[in-house]
Scaffold this motif. Structure first.
Motif, mmCIF file in Angstrom:
data_model
loop_
_atom_site.group_PDB
_atom_site.id
_atom_site.type_symbol
_atom_site.label_atom_id
_atom_site.label_comp_id
_atom_site.label_asym_id
_atom_site.label_seq_id
_atom_site.Cartn_x
_atom_site.Cartn_y
_atom_site.Cartn_z
ATOM 1 N N ALA A 2 10.756 3.241 1.143
ATOM 2 C CA ALA A 2 11.622 3.980 0.218
ATOM 3 C C ALA A 2 12.186 5.254 0.856
ATOM 4 O O ALA A 2 13.071 5.889 0.280
ATOM 5 C CB ALA A 2 10.849 4.333 -1.045
ATOM 6 N N GLY A 3 11.653 5.627 2.001
ATOM 7 C CA GLY A 3 12.137 6.837 2.664
ATOM 8 C C GLY A 3 11.679 8.123 1.991
ATOM 9 O O GLY A 3 12.383 9.125 1.995
ATOM 10 N N VAL A 4 10.490 8.084 1.397
ATOM 11 C CA VAL A 4 9.907 9.283 0.793
ATOM 12 C C VAL A 4 8.542 9.515 1.427
ATOM 13 O O VAL A 4 7.997 8.629 2.086
ATOM 14 C CB VAL A 4 9.753 9.141 -0.747
ATOM 15 C CG1 VAL A 4 11.099 8.910 -1.411
ATOM 16 C CG2 VAL A 4 8.781 8.043 -1.123
ATOM 17 N N ASN A 5 7.996 10.702 1.209
ATOM 18 C CA ASN A 5 6.646 10.911 1.725
ATOM 19 C C ASN A 5 5.618 10.560 0.655
ATOM 20 O O ASN A 5 5.963 10.386 -0.520
ATOM 21 C CB ASN A 5 6.467 12.326 2.289
ATOM 22 C CG ASN A 5 6.627 13.404 1.251
ATOM 23 O OD1 ASN A 5 6.089 13.313 0.154
ATOM 24 N ND2 ASN A 5 7.367 14.444 1.588
ATOM 25 N N ILE A 6 4.398 10.455 1.054
ATOM 26 C CA ILE A 6 3.327 10.024 0.145
ATOM 27 C C ILE A 6 3.151 11.025 -0.994
ATOM 28 O O ILE A 6 2.907 10.635 -2.144
ATOM 29 C CB ILE A 6 2.020 9.796 0.926
ATOM 30 C CG1 ILE A 6 2.183 8.578 1.842
ATOM 31 C CG2 ILE A 6 0.831 9.617 -0.005
ATOM 32 C CD1 ILE A 6 1.057 8.366 2.841
ATOM 33 N N GLN A 7 3.317 12.318 -0.696
ATOM 34 C CA GLN A 7 3.186 13.329 -1.756
ATOM 35 C C GLN A 7 4.257 13.130 -2.829
ATOM 36 O O GLN A 7 3.982 13.301 -4.017
ATOM 37 C CB GLN A 7 3.289 14.747 -1.166
ATOM 38 C CG GLN A 7 2.105 15.143 -0.315
ATOM 39 C CD GLN A 7 2.146 14.553 1.092
ATOM 40 O OE1 GLN A 7 3.179 14.081 1.563
ATOM 41 N NE2 GLN A 7 1.009 14.547 1.760
ATOM 42 N N LEU A 36 12.189 3.547 -6.574
ATOM 43 C CA LEU A 36 12.270 4.814 -5.858
ATOM 44 C C LEU A 36 13.691 5.048 -5.338
ATOM 45 O O LEU A 36 14.198 6.169 -5.375
ATOM 46 C CB LEU A 36 11.264 4.866 -4.714
ATOM 47 C CG LEU A 36 9.807 5.007 -5.160
ATOM 48 C CD1 LEU A 36 8.864 4.720 -4.001
ATOM 49 C CD2 LEU A 36 9.547 6.385 -5.734
ATOM 50 N N GLY A 37 14.328 3.991 -4.877
ATOM 51 C CA GLY A 37 15.720 4.100 -4.434
ATOM 52 C C GLY A 37 16.644 4.516 -5.570
ATOM 53 O O GLY A 37 17.561 5.327 -5.384
ATOM 54 N N VAL A 38 16.399 3.964 -6.757
ATOM 55 C CA VAL A 38 17.195 4.314 -7.932
ATOM 56 C C VAL A 38 16.989 5.791 -8.281
ATOM 57 O O VAL A 38 17.947 6.521 -8.566
ATOM 58 C CB VAL A 38 16.829 3.411 -9.132
ATOM 59 C CG1 VAL A 38 17.410 3.930 -10.439
ATOM 60 C CG2 VAL A 38 17.272 1.980 -8.864
ATOM 61 N N ILE A 39 15.750 6.235 -8.250
ATOM 62 C CA ILE A 39 15.435 7.638 -8.560
ATOM 63 C C ILE A 39 16.145 8.564 -7.579
ATOM 64 O O ILE A 39 16.778 9.551 -7.977
ATOM 65 C CB ILE A 39 13.912 7.871 -8.539
ATOM 66 C CG1 ILE A 39 13.251 7.117 -9.699
ATOM 67 C CG2 ILE A 39 13.588 9.369 -8.596
ATOM 68 C CD1 ILE A 39 11.736 7.026 -9.606
ATOM 69 N N LYS A 40 16.047 8.269 -6.299
ATOM 70 C CA LYS A 40 16.672 9.109 -5.275
ATOM 71 C C LYS A 40 18.199 9.096 -5.418
ATOM 72 O O LYS A 40 18.852 10.116 -5.265
ATOM 73 C CB LYS A 40 16.254 8.681 -3.867
ATOM 74 C CG LYS A 40 14.759 8.784 -3.582
ATOM 75 C CD LYS A 40 14.153 10.106 -3.946
ATOM 76 C CE LYS A 40 14.415 11.184 -2.931
ATOM 77 N NZ LYS A 40 13.813 12.478 -3.292
ATOM 78 N N ALA A 41 18.777 7.938 -5.735
ATOM 79 C CA ALA A 41 20.223 7.848 -5.919
ATOM 80 C C ALA A 41 20.660 8.693 -7.116
ATOM 81 O O ALA A 41 21.670 9.404 -7.053
ATOM 82 C CB ALA A 41 20.647 6.391 -6.110
ATOM 83 N N ALA A 42 19.891 8.644 -8.207
ATOM 84 C CA ALA A 42 20.223 9.450 -9.388
ATOM 85 C C ALA A 42 20.139 10.940 -9.059
ATOM 86 O O ALA A 42 20.987 11.726 -9.507
ATOM 87 C CB ALA A 42 19.287 9.095 -10.542
ATOM 88 N N GLN A 43 19.159 11.314 -8.258
ATOM 89 C CA GLN A 43 19.062 12.716 -7.846
ATOM 90 C C GLN A 43 20.269 13.126 -7.006
ATOM 91 O O GLN A 43 20.800 14.222 -7.176
ATOM 92 C CB GLN A 43 17.778 12.959 -7.049
ATOM 93 C CG GLN A 43 16.526 12.991 -7.907
ATOM 94 C CD GLN A 43 15.319 13.318 -7.076
ATOM 95 O OE1 GLN A 43 14.912 12.543 -6.216
ATOM 96 N NE2 GLN A 43 14.750 14.482 -7.323
ATOM 97 N N ARG A 68 0.841 -1.192 0.000
ATOM 98 C CA ARG A 68 0.000 0.000 0.000
ATOM 99 C C ARG A 68 0.879 1.246 0.000
ATOM 100 O O ARG A 68 2.080 1.195 0.268
ATOM 101 C CB ARG A 68 -0.937 -0.027 1.198
ATOM 102 C CG ARG A 68 -2.011 -1.123 1.008
ATOM 103 C CD ARG A 68 -2.812 -1.379 2.217
ATOM 104 N NE ARG A 68 -3.773 -0.307 2.491
ATOM 105 C CZ ARG A 68 -4.684 -0.379 3.444
ATOM 106 N NH1 ARG A 68 -4.776 -1.458 4.209
ATOM 107 N NH2 ARG A 68 -5.498 0.609 3.645
ATOM 108 N N THR A 69 0.277 2.363 -0.299
ATOM 109 C CA THR A 69 0.987 3.631 -0.441
ATOM 110 C C THR A 69 1.910 3.928 0.736
ATOM 111 O O THR A 69 3.089 4.238 0.550
ATOM 112 C CB THR A 69 -0.028 4.780 -0.612
ATOM 113 O OG1 THR A 69 -0.853 4.497 -1.747
ATOM 114 C CG2 THR A 69 0.663 6.107 -0.818
ATOM 115 N N GLY A 70 1.388 3.846 1.930
ATOM 116 C CA GLY A 70 2.181 4.156 3.116
ATOM 117 C C GLY A 70 3.370 3.227 3.285
ATOM 118 O O GLY A 70 4.452 3.657 3.707
#
Length: 150
Positions: free
Chosen positions: A18-23, A55-62, A10-12
């Motif tokens: 992933a260590g991100v917020n829902i937004q 999501l981890g890949v996205i955050k790492a690329a950022q 689920r979203t939460g």
């Protein structure tokens, strides 16, 4: 951590793992970085477990300095399943960008060290000898240039 296999999250759960917020999760959906989730029979948004990895890949690329637009393009290239030199070329361009930023930061640091060493006390009316930051002089030149334009 335990293996969740094919279990849907689920979203939460995804956001927390992933260590991100829902937004952020929803924003990435709108941007097309992650797929829209399915809905459970109860109407809850559910994601495949590999969304957490994505999501981890996205955050790492950022963290490496890639913008979300660049990440989206790289992900799209990867999703097509064709090997491409695009990542290498983009990484090389990012290295050049980082090198430019490092040079700029070194210049800023050196200027600030000069300010400290000179004992500067004002941006506009510094009383130190040979102020290394001639803001007042630059402002006067800018005023002259503006006056010339009118």
């Amino acid at each position: 951590m335990y293996d969740i296999g094919n279990r849907r999250l689920r979203t939460g759960e995804v956001a927390e793992r992933a260590g991100v917020n829902i937004q952020t999760l929803r924003y990435y959906e709108r941007r097309g970085l992650i797929a829209e989730p399915d809905r459970s029979p109860g109407g809850h948004r559910t994601y495949p477990a590999d969304t957490v990895t994505l999501l981890g890949v996205i955050k790492a690329a950022q963290r490496l300095g890639f913008t979300l637009d660049e990440v989206a393009e790289l992900l799209d290239t990867g999703r097509r399943g064709h090997p491409t030199p695009d990542l290498k070329a983009r990484a090389e361009a990012k290295i050049a960008e980082v090198e430019r930023k490092i040079a700029d930061l070194c210049t800023i640091r050196d200027s600030l060290l000069q300010v400290v060493a000179a004992g500067c006390d004002s941006l506009t009316a510094c009383t130190c000898n040979d102020c290394p930051l001639p803001f007042a002089d630059l402002a006067d030149l800018a005023d002259l240039a503006d006056g010339d334009a009118s």
